[in-house]
Write a protein that holds these residues in place. Structure first.
Motif, short mmCIF file in Angstrom:
data_model
loop_
_atom_site.label_atom_id
_atom_site.label_comp_id
_atom_site.label_asym_id
_atom_site.label_seq_id
_atom_site.Cartn_x
_atom_site.Cartn_y
_atom_site.Cartn_z
N ASN A 171 -22.35 -23.69 -37.35
CA ASN A 171 -23.71 -23.19 -37.22
C ASN A 171 -23.73 -21.83 -36.53
O ASN A 171 -24.43 -20.91 -36.96
N ILE A 172 -22.94 -21.75 -35.46
CA ILE A 172 -22.92 -20.49 -34.71
C ILE A 172 -22.37 -19.36 -35.56
O ILE A 172 -22.92 -18.26 -35.60
N ASN A 173 -21.29 -19.66 -36.30
CA ASN A 173 -20.73 -18.63 -37.18
C ASN A 173 -21.73 -18.17 -38.21
O ASN A 173 -21.87 -16.98 -38.48
N GLU A 174 -22.45 -19.14 -38.79
CA GLU A 174 -23.47 -18.77 -39.78
C GLU A 174 -24.54 -17.89 -39.14
O GLU A 174 -25.01 -16.93 -39.74
N SER A 175 -24.94 -18.27 -37.93
CA SER A 175 -26.01 -17.49 -37.32
C SER A 175 -25.53 -16.07 -37.01
O SER A 175 -26.29 -15.13 -37.14
N ILE A 176 -24.25 -15.94 -36.68
CA ILE A 176 -23.72 -14.60 -36.43
C ILE A 176 -23.77 -13.76 -37.72
O ILE A 176 -24.19 -12.60 -37.71
N ASP A 177 -23.39 -14.41 -38.84
CA ASP A 177 -23.49 -13.69 -40.13
C ASP A 177 -24.92 -13.26 -40.39
O ASP A 177 -25.18 -12.16 -40.86
N GLU A 178 -25.86 -14.17 -40.10
CA GLU A 178 -27.25 -13.86 -40.38
C GLU A 178 -27.76 -12.72 -39.51
O GLU A 178 -28.50 -11.86 -39.97
N ILE A 179 -27.32 -12.75 -38.24
CA ILE A 179 -27.72 -11.66 -37.35
C ILE A 179 -27.22 -10.34 -37.92
O ILE A 179 -27.95 -9.36 -38.01
N VAL A 236 -32.41 -16.97 -38.14
CA VAL A 236 -31.23 -17.03 -37.28
C VAL A 236 -31.31 -18.26 -36.38
O VAL A 236 -30.34 -18.97 -36.15
N GLU A 237 -32.52 -18.51 -35.91
CA GLU A 237 -32.70 -19.57 -34.95
C GLU A 237 -32.44 -20.97 -35.54
O GLU A 237 -32.07 -21.89 -34.82
N LEU A 238 -32.65 -21.10 -36.86
CA LEU A 238 -32.42 -22.41 -37.50
C LEU A 238 -31.03 -22.93 -37.19
O LEU A 238 -30.85 -24.09 -36.81
N ASN A 239 -30.04 -22.06 -37.36
CA ASN A 239 -28.67 -22.48 -37.12
C ASN A 239 -28.38 -22.71 -35.64
O ASN A 239 -27.64 -23.60 -35.27
N LEU A 240 -29.00 -21.88 -34.80
CA LEU A 240 -28.79 -22.06 -33.36
C LEU A 240 -29.33 -23.42 -32.92
O LEU A 240 -28.72 -24.13 -32.14
N LYS A 241 -30.49 -23.76 -33.47
CA LYS A 241 -31.10 -25.04 -33.10
C LYS A 241 -30.25 -26.20 -33.59
O LYS A 241 -30.10 -27.20 -32.90
N GLU A 242 -29.71 -26.04 -34.80
CA GLU A 242 -28.88 -27.11 -35.34
C GLU A 242 -27.62 -27.27 -34.47
O GLU A 242 -27.19 -28.39 -34.20
N ALA A 243 -27.07 -26.15 -34.04
CA ALA A 243 -25.89 -26.20 -33.16
C ALA A 243 -26.24 -26.95 -31.88
O ALA A 243 -25.49 -27.79 -31.40
N TRP A 244 -27.40 -26.65 -31.38
CA TRP A 244 -27.85 -27.27 -30.13
C TRP A 244 -28.05 -28.78 -30.32
O TRP A 244 -27.67 -29.58 -29.48
N ASN A 245 -28.62 -29.15 -31.45
CA ASN A 245 -28.78 -30.57 -31.75
C ASN A 245 -27.45 -31.28 -31.88
O ASN A 245 -27.28 -32.39 -31.40
N ASN A 246 -26.50 -30.62 -32.57
CA ASN A 246 -25.18 -31.22 -32.73
C ASN A 246 -24.50 -31.42 -31.38
O ASN A 246 -23.88 -32.45 -31.13
N LEU A 247 -24.64 -30.45 -30.50
CA LEU A 247 -24.06 -30.58 -29.17
C LEU A 247 -24.73 -31.72 -28.41
O LEU A 247 -24.09 -32.46 -27.67
N GLY A 248 -26.01 -31.85 -28.62
CA GLY A 248 -26.76 -32.92 -27.96
C GLY A 248 -26.25 -34.28 -28.39
O GLY A 248 -26.14 -35.21 -27.58
N GLU A 249 -25.91 -34.39 -29.67
CA GLU A 249 -25.42 -35.66 -30.18
C GLU A 249 -24.08 -36.04 -29.53
O GLU A 249 -23.81 -37.21 -29.33
N VAL A 250 -23.28 -35.03 -29.23
CA VAL A 250 -21.98 -35.30 -28.62
C VAL A 250 -22.14 -36.07 -27.32
O VAL A 250 -21.45 -37.04 -27.06
N ILE A 251 -23.10 -35.63 -26.53
CA ILE A 251 -23.25 -36.27 -25.23
C ILE A 251 -24.41 -37.25 -25.21
O ILE A 251 -24.82 -37.73 -24.16
#
Lengths: 448, 612
Positions: free
Chosen positions: A396-404, A413-428
C-alpha cells in the motif's frame, strides 16, 4: 462475496505432502497470480501440474486442484495446492498466498462456511461449531499474541505515525478553510511517507528474521551411547528418521528431525553418543556433539536409569550448567542404578514404554513460553499472517508513493495510506474505527 | 381535526419532513413555536461545507428542498477541496439569514396538503406503545397517524452565559418545558448535549482594512441538479479572515473561571462537540498555539450582523466585550448579540430504527438534533428521510433506507442508530469508508431513482436526469471508439481516448478541444465521465469492498431474535446487540464491542434456528 481464506489443511510436519486449501470468490484469481499456468482457463475439478512462484522465484513444485463453486466443500470456489517441499516450503507457499490477497482461515472456518452455505448438515458441523464457539476467546488472542511485545509496540508506534500523516490529510479535507493548518501537498507528504516506508521495511525484516519463527528452536539431544537418544527423537517426531540399533555408536552423523510444537518448529538434533573413543569416525561425531551444545537453543541431556553415572557424564553436566536444558532419565522401566541425588531437576521417562514423552514437550513449551493456545499450528500461522499483513501494508505504501509521484489527488493517495493503516491495525488486533476521528479532534484546533 | 402526519418543529428537519410528507399526498400539520422562526439559521450563516455540501446535493437528488432554497438565497458560493480529489469536492454557500427562511416559508405555504400551526407541543397521545397525536401546551389534542419530532435544541434548553443559566430556546425563543420529561416517561433514554454560538458584530463598526478578504468562486455552481444558478458571480459578498491576538489569549486566561464551562456554572452536564470547541476550549487545549483563525461572515444583505466564526464562547458579556475588542479591526466593534452556549435534551439515537421510527413508540419518528446531530444539513437530510418513511409507512410500502455505499445520509443514519453518539454528531468525509463513491458529481446518479420511486422526483427533474444519464453513457461509448493518433507534439499515441484519459496528467475537456473531437456535452457530463474513467481502478476497488458489506446486509436478523438464547456470545456483545437490535449482519458487524467471533456465533445460531 465473502473474502478468500487459506490454510494448511493437513497436519504439518507429518506426511510427505502438505495440502493448502483456499476458498472464496477470489481463490482462483489469487492462486493464478502465483502459479506458472493460467488456471482461469482450466476446467473445474481438474488437477494441474506446475510451480508456485513468488515473483520470479520458484518456491515449490505442486499439483493444484481447481474446484469451482458450487460443487465444493464450502460451496465456494476452492483451490487446493499439494506441496511437496516440506514444512518450511509449505509455509512459504501459504505466505505468498496471504500476500496476494487471501486471509488466513480461522480454526474451523472452512467447516463454518460449508455449514453456513448449506453444504453440510448440523450433525456434521456440530463438533466444529462448538469448537469455534468455545475457542472464540483464544482465537481472539491468536491474532495478537504471537508478535513479541517489542514488535507489537513498534507496530503501534508505526500506526501512530501513519495516522498522523492521514489525519493531516483528513483535516485538510474536512476543514478546508483553515489557513493555519499546514496545507498538504503531495510534495510535502512524500518525505514523511518515505520515512515511514523505511521503518516498515525494517520491521518486516525484523519479523522475518525472528529466529523462532524462521528457524524454530534448535534442540540438541545429547548423552552417552545407547541411552536412547535416537529413540527419543523418533518418538518426539513420531517417524523413523534416525536409525535405532542397540549397538553403541550407531548414530555417527547428526540427524535432524522437525517437530512442530504449537506452531514453533523444533529442529531436533540427535548427536552421536558422547564417549571417549578412539574410533576416528566417531571421534568427529563427539566433537560435533560438543559443538552442538554450544550452538543449540536447548539441550536435552539423557541419562540411563539402568546405569551408574560416569565421569564423562558428570563432566557433561558441568558443561551444560548454564544452558537451557532438560535432563531426562530414560529407561525407568528398568532397575534404578543411577544416583539421582546428583540431579536437581529431571524428567523420568521410558521411551520403550512410551512414558513421560509428553512431559518433555510440556517442559519445552514452558521453557520457551510457547503457546497459551493449544490449537495446533496457529502460532506459526499467525506469524505468517502478521508478516503478510505487514507486507500488504508495505505494498500500500509503495503504491501511495507512486501515486504521490504521479500527482494523483491527495484523496486518492490517502486510500492506500488508510488501507496500510488498517492492515497494521489487524496485525495487533486493533480495529477501533473512531481512532481517526479522535486523532483529528485531539490534534487540531477546529470549530466555529 | 385529524392529520395523517404531524411534524413537531419548523427547523431544517421539520421543513423537509413536512414537504416530503405533504408532497406525497398526505395531510400534514407542521407545529412550530413561531412561524417567524421557520427555517431560521440560529448559528452560522452558511449551508454546505466539506461533506455537508454533498449531503445537500443528496437531499436535492432525493427530492428535498434545502438545496433549491439555498440556491435562491445564497450570497456567496465556493467549491471546497477542488484540487484534493474527486470524492471530497463539496459546495459551501453563504446563505442569507433573512431570505432563506422567507423562501422556505413561501415554499411551505404553497404545499396544498400542508397546514402550519403556531403552538408548543408538550406531550404525545400514546396508547399501547403507539403514538396517536400530540398534546399542546394549552392541553389541546390533535390526532394523527404519525408524529415526527424535529425539536432541535428546544427540549428543556438552557442558555448559558457566564454564571447565568436561563431556560430558553435560541435567541430568547420559548423552549418546550415538558416534552422531554414525557418522552422519558414513555421509556426513552435522554441525552444532554451542548453547543454554542459566537457573538454577532455590527458591520459598520469593523475596520475591514485590518482583515484579509475572502471571495466566492468565479464559477457558477448550484446545489440543485435541475435549476440554473440565479446569483451573479460578480456580485457575491466576501468573508474576511482575522486572527486572535496575544491580548485575546491573555483576557481569556485571566477570565477563564468566569466561563460557564470553566467554573462559571457547576451544573453543566451537556456534552459539547469536539470538532466545534469554544474559543476558551481552544485556548486551553491548544495553549501552545499562538493564534487562532477567525472568519467574519455576513449574515444577510438586509441587516448589519457579522457572524464571528471561530469565536463561540460562554464568557460573561463584559468579558466578551474585552475579547472582541482585542481582535484586529474589531477594536471599536459593537456587539449586537452576545455569544452563548446552549444545553438541550436529545434521545439516545440507538433507540431509533434505520427508517427513523423510534423503537420505543410505534408511528413516532425523530429527526435532527433530537437524534443527537448538529448542523442544518444533517438535520435536513434526516427530516427528509423521516418524512418519506412516514409517508411510506402510511402507504404500506417498504421504508427507504440508504446504504453506507449509497449516500452520506446512509452513513449518518447508520452511525446514529448503530453506534449512537455521545456528542453532537457532525458529518465528516472521514466517517464515510466508501467516500470515493459518495461524490458531489454523482449524487443524482446515486439517488435520483430513489427520489423518483418514492414520488418526489417527477417531470422536468426526472427527464433532465435521464437525459444526463444517457449522455454519460453515450459519451463513454464514444470515447471508447475514438482513437487519438498523434498528440499535439506529434508524438504517436494510437490509443482510444478512453485509455489515454487514464493518464493522470490528461484532461477530457482539453482532449476534446485539442483534437477537435465531435463530443459536444455539457460540463457536468464531461466531468462525470472523466472521473469515472480516470479513477476507475480505485472506484472498482471500493465497490468490491462495498459488495462485501452488502452481502452481509442481505443476511437479515429476524426481529424476534432473543439474544439471551444465543450461546457463547461475549457479554458486552450480547448487551450491545440487545440494545441496537441490528437488522442484518452488516449492521451487527459495525457495532463497537461486537467482535468477529461473536458474529460467527450469531451466524451459526441463525442458521441453526431460522433456516430449514
Amino acid at each position: 462475496m465473502e473474502d478468500t481464506i487459506a490454510a494448511i489443511s493437513t497436519t504439518t510436519g507429518v506426511g510427505a505432502i502438505s495440502i493448502i486449501r483456499i476458498s472464496g470468490s477470489d481463490a482462483l484469481e489469487i492462486v493464478n497470480k502465483v502459479f506458472t499456468k493460467d488456471l482461469t482457463k482450466v476446467k473445474t475439478h481438474t488437477i494441474n501440474y506446475g510451480f508456485i512462484k513468488n515473483k520470479e522465484e520458484k518456491i515449490d513444485e505442486v499439483l493444484v486442484s481447481v474446484m469451482k463453486a458450487p460443487k465444493t466443500f464450502t460451496c465456494e470456489d476452492v483451490v487446493e495446492i499439494n506441496c511437496h517441499g516440506g514444512i518450511a516450503t509449505t509455509n512459504k507457499v501459504l505466505e505468498v498466498l496471504l500476500e496476494n490477497g487471501a486471509r488466513l482461515a480461522e480454526p474451523g472456518e472452512f467447516t463454518k462456511r460449508a455449514f453456513l452455505n448449506g453444504r453440510i448438515d448440523l450433525l456434521e458441523a456440530e463438533a466444529t461449531m462448538d469448537l469455534i464457539s468455545s475457542k472464540a476467546e483464544s482465537a481472539r488472542k491468536i491474532s495478537i499474541n504471537t508478535l513479541t511485545g517489542e514488535t507489537s509496540n513498534l507496530i503501534k508506534k508505526l500506526r501512530s505515525e501513519l495516522i498522523a500523516i492521514i489525519s493531516n490529510i483528513e483535516v485538510n479535507i474536512d476543514y478546508p478553510e483553515y489557513e493555519d493548518i499546514e496545507v498538504l501537498t503531495n510534495d510535502s507528504i512524500l518525505p514523511n511517507v518515505i520515512e515511514f516506508k523505511t521503518k516498515l521495511e525494517e520491521i518486516i525484516k525484523k519479523s522475518e528474521d525472528s529466529k523462532v519463527i524462521k528457524e524454530g528452536i534448535k534442540v540438541g539431544i545429547i548423552g552417552r551411547p545407547n541411552v536412547g537418544k535416537s529413540s527419543l527423537l523418533n518418538s518426539l517426531i513420531e517417524e523413523e528418521k534416525a536409525i535405532v540399533t542397540d549397538i553403541p555408536g550407531t548414530t555417527r552423523d547428526i540427524v535432524e528431525g522437525n517437530l512442530i510444537l504449537d506452531g514453533i518448529t523444533l529442529n531436533i538434533i540427535d548427536t552421536a553418543g558422547i564417549r571417549q573413543t578412539n574410533d576416528r569416525v566417531e571421534q568427529i561425531g563427539v566433537e560435533r556433539s560438543l559443538k552442538i551444545i554450544d550452538t543449540s537453543d536447548l539441550v536435552i541431556y539423557i541419562l540411563n536409569n539402568n546405569e551408574k553415572i560416569t565421569y564423562e557424564e558428570k563432566e557433561l553436566l558441568e558443561k551444560i550448567k548454564d544452558k537451557k536444558k532438560i535432563i531426562v532419565v530414560n529407561k525407568i522401566d528398568l532397575e534404578n542404578k543411577l544416583d539421582k541425588s546428583l540431579l536437581d531437576n529431571y524428567i523420568e521417562i521410558s521411551v520403550k514404554e512410551n512414558i513421560g514423552i509428553n512431559k518433555i514437550k510440556e517442559e519445552i513449551k514452558r521453557l520457551f513460553n510457547i503457546g497459551e493456545i493449544t490449537s495446533n499450528d496457529m502460532t506459526y500461522l499467525s506469524n505468517a499472517r502478521s508478516i503478510s499483513l505487514l507486507k500488504k501494508s508495505l505494498n500500500n505504501i509503495n503504491e501511495s508513493i507512486d501515486e504521490i509521484k504521479n500527482s494523483s489527488p491527495i484523496d486518492i493517495v490517502e486510500l492506500n495510506l488508510k488501507e496500510a493503516w488498517n492492515n497494521l491495525g489487524e496485525v495487533i488486533g486493533e480495529t477501533y474505527t473512531d481512532e481517526l476521528l479522535d486523532e483529528l479532534f485531539s490534534r487540531f484546533c477546529l470549530g466555529k | 381535526m385529524n392529520y395523517e402526519v404531524i411534524v413537531v418543529g419548523g427547523g431544517h428537519a421539520g421543513c423537509e419532513a413536512a414537504v416530503a410528507s405533504s408532497r406525497k399526498g398526505h395531510k400534514t400539520l407542521l407545529v412550530t413555536g413561531s412561524i417567524n422562526n421557520i427555517a431560521t439559521m440560529p448559528c452560522n450563516p452558511s449551508i454546505g461545507g466539506s461533506a455537508k455540501g454533498i449531503i445537500v446535493r443528496e437531499i436535492d437528488a432525493l427530492g428535498g428542498v434545502m438545496g433549491e432554497v439555498a440556491d435562491k438565497t445564497l450570497i456567496q458560493m465556493k467549491m471546497l477541496n477542488y484540487a484534493k480529489g474527486p470524492a471530497v469536492k463539496s459546495l459551501r454557500a453563504q446563505a442569507d439569514k433573512i431570505t432563506y427562511p422567507k423562501e422556505m416559508l413561501k415554499l411551505l405555504n404553497e404545499e396544498k396538503n400542508l397546514t402550519i400551526k403556531e403552538a408548543m407541543v408538550e406531550d404525545l397521545i400514546v396508547k399501547d406503545n403507539t403514538v396517536y397525536g400530540v398534546v399542546l401546551d394549552n392541553e389541546e389534542k390533535i390526532t394523527s397517524n404519525i408524529v415526527i419530532l424535529t425539536t432541535g435544541t428546544y427540549l428543556k434548553s438552557d442558555i448559558l452565559i457566564g454564571n447565568t443559566r436561563t431556560r430558553s430556546g435560541p435567541h430568547n425563543e420559548k423552549p418546550s418545558m415538558h416534552l422531554s420529561d414525557n418522552l422519558k416517561k414513555y421509556g426513552f433514554k435522554i441525552l444532554r448535549l451542548k453547543t454554542g454560538t459566537p457573538p454577532r458584530i455590527d458591520r459598520s463598526t469593523i475596520d475591514f482594512t485590518k482583515t484579509k478578504r475572502e471571495d466566492g468562486d468565479k464559477k457558477y455552481y448550484t446545489f440543485s441538479h435541475t435549476n440554473p444558478p440565479v446569483y451573479n458571480i460578480d456580485n457575491q459578498q466576501p468573508c474576511y479572515l482575522i486572527y486572535t491576538t496575544e491580548e485575546t489569549k491573555k483576557i481569556i486566561k485571566e477570565n477563564l473561571n468566569k466561563s460557564s464551562m470553566y467554573g462559571g456554572l457547576d451544573d453543566i452536564t451537556g456534552v459539547g462537540p469536539r470538532y466545534c470547541p469554544s474559543i476558551e476550549d481552544k485556548m486551553v487545549r491548544f495553549s501552545d498555539k499562538e493564534k487562532h483563525q477567525l472568519f467574519l461572515e455576513p449574515e444577510s444583505l438586509y441587516y448589519d450582523d457579522i457572524y464571528l466564526q471561530g469565536f463561540s464562547t460562554s464568557m460573561p458579556k463584559e468579558v466578551q466585550e474585552k475579547m472582541v475588542h482585542s481582535l484586529p479591526g474589531l477594536e471599536n466593534a459593537k456587539i449586537l448579540r452576545y455569544a452563548y452556549a446552549i444545553e438541550y435534551d436529545a434521545i439516545y439515537p440507538t433507540q431509533v430504527k434505520p427508517n427513523l421510527e423510534t423503537k420505543v413508540l410505534n408511528n413516532l419518528f425523530t429527526a435532527g438534533q433530537i437524534n443527537g446531530t448538529s448542523g442544518y444539513e444533517e438535520a435536513a437530510c434526516q427530516g427528509l428521510i423521516a418524512g418519506i418513511n412516514a409517508a411510506l409507512k402510511l402507504e404500506g410500502q417498504e421504508p427507504l433506507i440508504l446504504k453506507r455505499n449509497e449516500a452520506y445520509i446512509g452513513v449518518l443514519i447508520d452511525d446514529l442508530v448503530t453506534k449512537g453518539t455521545r456528542e453532537p454528531y457532525r458529518m465528516l468525509t472521514s466517517r464515510a469508508e466508501y467516500r470515493l463513491l459518495l461524490r458531489h458529481d454523482n449524487s443524482d446518479l446515486r439517488l435520483r431513482e430513489y427520489g423518483h420511486k418514492v414520488g418526489l422526483i417527477n417531470g422536468e427533474k426526472y427527464s433532465k436526469f435521464i437525459e444526463k444519464k444517457n449522455n454519460i453513457e453515450e459519451l463513454i461509448r464514444k470515447i471508447k471508439e475514438t482513437k487519438i493518433i498523434v498528440d499535439n507534439e506529434k508524438r504517436r499515441i494510437g490509443t482510444t481516448v478512453y485509455e489515454y484519459l487514464k493518464n493522470p496528467s490528461t484532461n477530457l475537456q482539453n482532449i476534446i478541444e485539442t483534437y477537435n473531437l465531435d463530443l459536444k456535452y455539457n460540463d457536468e457530463v464531461i466531468e462525470e465521465v472523466e472521473i469515472q474513467i480516470k479513477y476507475e481502478g480505485y472506484i472498482k476497488k471500493i465497490e468490491r469492498e462495498a459488495e462485501k458489506m452488502l452481502k452481509n446486509e442481505e443476511k437479515q436478523i429476524p426481529e424476534d431474535i432473543d439474544y439471551d438464547k444465543v450461546p457463547n456470545l461475549a457479554s458486552e456483545a450480547r448487551q450491545k446487540l440487545k440494545e441496537v437490535r441490528p437488522l442484518n449482519i452488516a449492521q451487527a458487524i459495525r457495532i463497537s464491542g461486537v467482535n468477529p467471533s461473536d458474529i460467527s456465533i450469531l451466524l451459526i445460531y441463525l442458521r441453526k434456528h431460522y433456516n430449514e
